[in-house]
Write a protein that holds these residues in place. Sequence first.
Motif, PDB file in Angstrom:
ATOM      1  N   PHE A 176     -31.002  26.364 -35.928  1.00  0.00           N
ATOM      2  CA  PHE A 176     -31.369  27.051 -34.726  1.00  0.00           C
ATOM      3  C   PHE A 176     -30.207  28.013 -34.558  1.00  0.00           C
ATOM      4  O   PHE A 176     -30.576  29.111 -33.848  1.00  0.00           O
ATOM      5  CB  PHE A 176     -31.235  25.914 -33.673  1.00  0.00           C
ATOM      6  CG  PHE A 176     -32.440  25.230 -33.314  1.00  0.00           C
ATOM      7  CD1 PHE A 176     -33.825  26.176 -33.356  1.00  0.00           C
ATOM      8  CD2 PHE A 176     -32.841  23.908 -33.006  1.00  0.00           C
ATOM      9  CE1 PHE A 176     -34.914  25.459 -32.908  1.00  0.00           C
ATOM     10  CE2 PHE A 176     -33.921  23.466 -32.733  1.00  0.00           C
ATOM     11  CZ  PHE A 176     -34.788  24.178 -32.746  1.00  0.00           C
ATOM     12  N   PHE A 177     -28.857  28.020 -34.839  1.00  0.00           N
ATOM     13  CA  PHE A 177     -28.059  28.765 -34.729  1.00  0.00           C
ATOM     14  C   PHE A 177     -28.305  30.075 -35.556  1.00  0.00           C
ATOM     15  O   PHE A 177     -27.940  31.354 -35.084  1.00  0.00           O
ATOM     16  CB  PHE A 177     -26.590  28.452 -35.220  1.00  0.00           C
ATOM     17  CG  PHE A 177     -25.625  29.187 -34.392  1.00  0.00           C
ATOM     18  CD1 PHE A 177     -25.022  29.224 -33.229  1.00  0.00           C
ATOM     19  CD2 PHE A 177     -24.809  30.281 -35.408  1.00  0.00           C
ATOM     20  CE1 PHE A 177     -23.935  29.941 -33.067  1.00  0.00           C
ATOM     21  CE2 PHE A 177     -23.987  31.319 -34.999  1.00  0.00           C
ATOM     22  CZ  PHE A 177     -23.504  30.948 -33.783  1.00  0.00           C
ATOM     23  N   PHE A 178     -28.856  29.843 -36.737  1.00  0.00           N
ATOM     24  CA  PHE A 178     -29.338  30.995 -37.610  1.00  0.00           C
ATOM     25  C   PHE A 178     -30.429  31.708 -37.066  1.00  0.00           C
ATOM     26  O   PHE A 178     -30.596  32.836 -37.253  1.00  0.00           O
ATOM     27  CB  PHE A 178     -29.562  30.657 -38.998  1.00  0.00           C
ATOM     28  CG  PHE A 178     -30.327  31.275 -40.049  1.00  0.00           C
ATOM     29  CD1 PHE A 178     -29.114  32.623 -40.462  1.00  0.00           C
ATOM     30  CD2 PHE A 178     -31.488  31.499 -40.278  1.00  0.00           C
ATOM     31  CE1 PHE A 178     -29.686  33.304 -41.295  1.00  0.00           C
ATOM     32  CE2 PHE A 178     -31.940  32.435 -41.092  1.00  0.00           C
ATOM     33  CZ  PHE A 178     -31.084  33.303 -41.861  1.00  0.00           C
ATOM     34  N   LEU A 179     -31.221  30.960 -36.455  1.00  0.00           N
ATOM     35  CA  LEU A 179     -32.486  31.659 -35.757  1.00  0.00           C
ATOM     36  C   LEU A 179     -32.052  32.589 -34.476  1.00  0.00           C
ATOM     37  O   LEU A 179     -32.517  33.825 -34.572  1.00  0.00           O
ATOM     38  CB  LEU A 179     -33.191  30.472 -34.904  1.00  0.00           C
ATOM     39  CG  LEU A 179     -34.341  31.062 -34.061  1.00  0.00           C
ATOM     40  CD1 LEU A 179     -35.403  31.703 -34.794  1.00  0.00           C
ATOM     41  CD2 LEU A 179     -35.057  29.978 -33.345  1.00  0.00           C
ATOM     42  N   GLY A 180     -30.838  32.224 -33.557  1.00  0.00           N
ATOM     43  CA  GLY A 180     -30.342  33.189 -33.063  1.00  0.00           C
ATOM     44  C   GLY A 180     -29.675  34.396 -33.641  1.00  0.00           C
ATOM     45  O   GLY A 180     -29.769  35.544 -32.900  1.00  0.00           O
ATOM     46  N   VAL A 181     -28.983  34.102 -34.725  1.00  0.00           N
ATOM     47  CA  VAL A 181     -28.462  35.194 -35.425  1.00  0.00           C
ATOM     48  C   VAL A 181     -29.285  36.252 -35.936  1.00  0.00           C
ATOM     49  O   VAL A 181     -29.206  37.397 -35.558  1.00  0.00           O
ATOM     50  CB  VAL A 181     -27.575  34.703 -36.462  1.00  0.00           C
ATOM     51  CG1 VAL A 181     -26.863  35.933 -37.363  1.00  0.00           C
ATOM     52  CG2 VAL A 181     -26.295  33.907 -35.923  1.00  0.00           C
ATOM     53  N   ALA A 182     -30.485  35.651 -36.203  1.00  0.00           N
ATOM     54  CA  ALA A 182     -31.526  36.643 -37.064  1.00  0.00           C
ATOM     55  C   ALA A 182     -32.178  37.563 -36.174  1.00  0.00           C
ATOM     56  O   ALA A 182     -32.521  38.631 -36.151  1.00  0.00           O
ATOM     57  CB  ALA A 182     -32.499  35.744 -37.773  1.00  0.00           C
ATOM     58  N   ILE A 183     -32.605  36.792 -34.664  1.00  0.00           N
ATOM     59  CA  ILE A 183     -33.162  37.503 -33.662  1.00  0.00           C
ATOM     60  C   ILE A 183     -32.231  38.434 -33.160  1.00  0.00           C
ATOM     61  O   ILE A 183     -32.538  39.709 -32.879  1.00  0.00           O
ATOM     62  CB  ILE A 183     -33.741  36.912 -32.731  1.00  0.00           C
ATOM     63  CG1 ILE A 183     -34.798  35.720 -33.288  1.00  0.00           C
ATOM     64  CG2 ILE A 183     -33.894  37.380 -31.381  1.00  0.00           C
ATOM     65  CD1 ILE A 183     -35.407  34.744 -32.461  1.00  0.00           C
ATOM     66  N   ALA A 184     -30.746  38.164 -32.891  1.00  0.00           N
ATOM     67  CA  ALA A 184     -30.083  39.229 -32.439  1.00  0.00           C
ATOM     68  C   ALA A 184     -29.881  40.412 -33.173  1.00  0.00           C
ATOM     69  O   ALA A 184     -29.352  41.433 -32.953  1.00  0.00           O
ATOM     70  CB  ALA A 184     -28.795  38.471 -32.209  1.00  0.00           C
ATOM     71  N   ALA A 185     -29.775  39.980 -34.591  1.00  0.00           N
ATOM     72  CA  ALA A 185     -29.432  41.259 -35.573  1.00  0.00           C
ATOM     73  C   ALA A 185     -30.591  42.120 -35.761  1.00  0.00           C
ATOM     74  O   ALA A 185     -30.475  43.222 -36.436  1.00  0.00           O
ATOM     75  CB  ALA A 185     -28.955  40.639 -36.829  1.00  0.00           C
ATOM     76  N   LYS A 186     -31.869  41.605 -35.437  1.00  0.00           N
ATOM     77  CA  LYS A 186     -32.966  42.372 -35.859  1.00  0.00           C
ATOM     78  C   LYS A 186     -33.216  43.651 -34.560  1.00  0.00           C
ATOM     79  O   LYS A 186     -33.120  43.340 -33.173  1.00  0.00           O
ATOM     80  CB  LYS A 186     -34.427  41.736 -35.534  1.00  0.00           C
ATOM     81  CG  LYS A 186     -35.580  42.314 -35.854  1.00  0.00           C
ATOM     82  CD  LYS A 186     -35.627  42.551 -37.509  1.00  0.00           C
ATOM     83  CE  LYS A 186     -36.802  43.227 -38.268  1.00  0.00           C
ATOM     84  NZ  LYS A 186     -36.676  43.289 -39.529  1.00  0.00           N
ATOM     85  N   ASP A 187     -33.296  44.892 -35.122  1.00  0.00           N
ATOM     86  CA  ASP A 187     -33.600  46.119 -34.392  1.00  0.00           C
ATOM     87  C   ASP A 187     -34.863  45.982 -33.766  1.00  0.00           C
ATOM     88  O   ASP A 187     -35.930  46.383 -34.547  1.00  0.00           O
ATOM     89  CB  ASP A 187     -33.019  47.265 -35.009  1.00  0.00           C
ATOM     90  CG  ASP A 187     -33.164  48.435 -34.226  1.00  0.00           C
ATOM     91  OD1 ASP A 187     -33.430  48.452 -33.004  1.00  0.00           O
ATOM     92  OD2 ASP A 187     -33.002  49.727 -34.809  1.00  0.00           O
ATOM     93  N   MET A 188     -35.003  46.028 -32.537  1.00  0.00           N
ATOM     94  CA  MET A 188     -36.556  46.174 -32.019  1.00  0.00           C
ATOM     95  C   MET A 188     -36.736  47.022 -31.002  1.00  0.00           C
ATOM     96  O   MET A 188     -37.614  47.190 -30.153  1.00  0.00           O
ATOM     97  CB  MET A 188     -36.705  44.617 -31.456  1.00  0.00           C
ATOM     98  CG  MET A 188     -37.029  43.448 -32.707  1.00  0.00           C
ATOM     99  SD  MET A 188     -37.286  42.086 -31.604  1.00  0.00           S
ATOM    100  CE  MET A 188     -35.575  41.469 -31.275  1.00  0.00           C
ATOM    101  N   GLU A 189     -35.700  47.758 -30.973  1.00  0.00           N
ATOM    102  CA  GLU A 189     -35.665  49.091 -29.825  1.00  0.00           C
ATOM    103  C   GLU A 189     -36.720  49.931 -30.031  1.00  0.00           C
ATOM    104  O   GLU A 189     -37.027  50.264 -31.322  1.00  0.00           O
ATOM    105  CB  GLU A 189     -34.375  50.035 -29.937  1.00  0.00           C
ATOM    106  CG  GLU A 189     -34.305  50.722 -28.914  1.00  0.00           C
ATOM    107  CD  GLU A 189     -32.878  51.725 -28.895  1.00  0.00           C
ATOM    108  OE1 GLU A 189     -32.832  52.517 -27.952  1.00  0.00           O
ATOM    109  OE2 GLU A 189     -32.025  51.238 -29.646  1.00  0.00           O
ATOM    110  N   GLY A 190     -37.579  50.021 -29.117  1.00  0.00           N
ATOM    111  CA  GLY A 190     -38.774  51.255 -29.197  1.00  0.00           C
ATOM    112  C   GLY A 190     -39.979  50.259 -29.669  1.00  0.00           C
ATOM    113  O   GLY A 190     -41.096  51.165 -29.570  1.00  0.00           O
TER     114      GLY A 190
END
Length: 484
Positions: free
Chosen positions: A22-36
């Motif tokens: 689950f911690f890796f899940l949070g890191v992966a989502i935080a690192a993904k650029d979804m701007e725009g």
Amino acid sequence: MNHLFYHINPIYLIYLLYGASFFFLGVAIAAKDMEGSELGLADSLWLLGAFGFLHGIREWLELGPLIEGGRLSADQILAEKALAAVLATASFVCLLRFGISLSRGLHTFRLPWAERVTLPLLAAWVAINIYQTADVKTPLWLPLLERAEFASRITFGIAGGLLAGYGLLAHSRELAGLSFRFSRKLRATGFVFLFYALLTVFSPSFPIVLPLPVELLRTLSAFLISYFIVSALNIFDVETRKKIEQQARRLVQAEKLTSLGQLAAGIAHEINNPLTNASLGIQLLTRKLEKSGNSGEITAKLAAVEHNIERASLIAQELLQFSRQQESAFTPLRIEAVVQAALTLMSYQLRGITVVKKLPPGLPEVMGDQGKLEQVFINILDNAVRAMPGGGTITLSASHKGSLAEIAIADTGVGIEQENLSRAFDPFFTTRELGDGTGLGLSICYGIIRQHGGSLEIASAVGRGTTLTVRLPVRSPHEDNSGR
């Protein structure tokens, strides 16, 4: 350190992997650029990331009492249980909000009651805690904290998991057209979340149908959720790539329209003068024949010739309009008022058509030429009416997304073949019968919207209808009535 892990219980590794997944899940989502990103999923994923961080840390806290055992004091155990209960409750609330947010972002399969479940669940959580503590005579904090966490699991945890699972399944169907491969990953995540929601109700090591401890099943669920979500995050890369391809096509389209505009201007000027002379000659001949009394069959044929000259002149005028690139005097406009004005002008043609308006008040102003924008919407509405000869529904919706005002006009007409969509804005391209239109309407609309700094997009499916989406930049605070 070897003596510490010599007799380690496999349950320690299960909790370690459970938290890490689950911690890796949070890191992966935080690192993904979804701007725009314009995907409805993008606005909700941060809540799933927060759930991953909080729940991962909560599961790692279980390792403290398990590894240290009797070396922890009563105060340390109490502090660990209190923090675990807070983290569990916060994580499940984030999961619940994620599921609600997913439902809100759906275009179809939306659950209208989803946004109203938070307060009933909170009331149920309080009631369960009161019921569980009713028979407690002294403040036994340790069992009270464990019961509070259990109450969070059977309220926020189950509801959040079920809503998240349903939301991911529904979004996977909506995103199948963008990438079938990654939409399958989302669908798989949805099914795993539904299974995980059922597991939240069981206490550790509670026996169920499979002869496996519940901690192991939760760990497998957490691992699969992380794996499928991380894979599905690539759908944002697919979206970015398709946006770049669309921008490249628009640049080619703009260059092509500029060249064709110059050519069209020359042709229009060349044919307009002889058409005018021919029309004057026909009118003079008609008057002479009427005066001489010989206004029979010859006059009727001259009238037919004049009608065709007028039609050719109208085509020449459309060519001139298509080629015009002069700047307009832009003024602040309320886009919903422009749309309403176009509907009023089209009221006669819209008889027998159901018009659904979703124009919320309070949309920001845009800078534009009201006459030209009305022309755009009239042209789009006219196309929609022609696509529904037997009647149908036209839905107009407006929204504000970031720095853009978006107006979508959808019809339930015959639709456009996929191979023709890429040519919809090409000059002289039309799917109508020969003689029914010049094929310049959408090209002119495209040029007007581009002149306003916006974009015009089309989506269609045969037998289901067509949607044209106009996006215009909203008025900046420093812009005034003088235009650009």
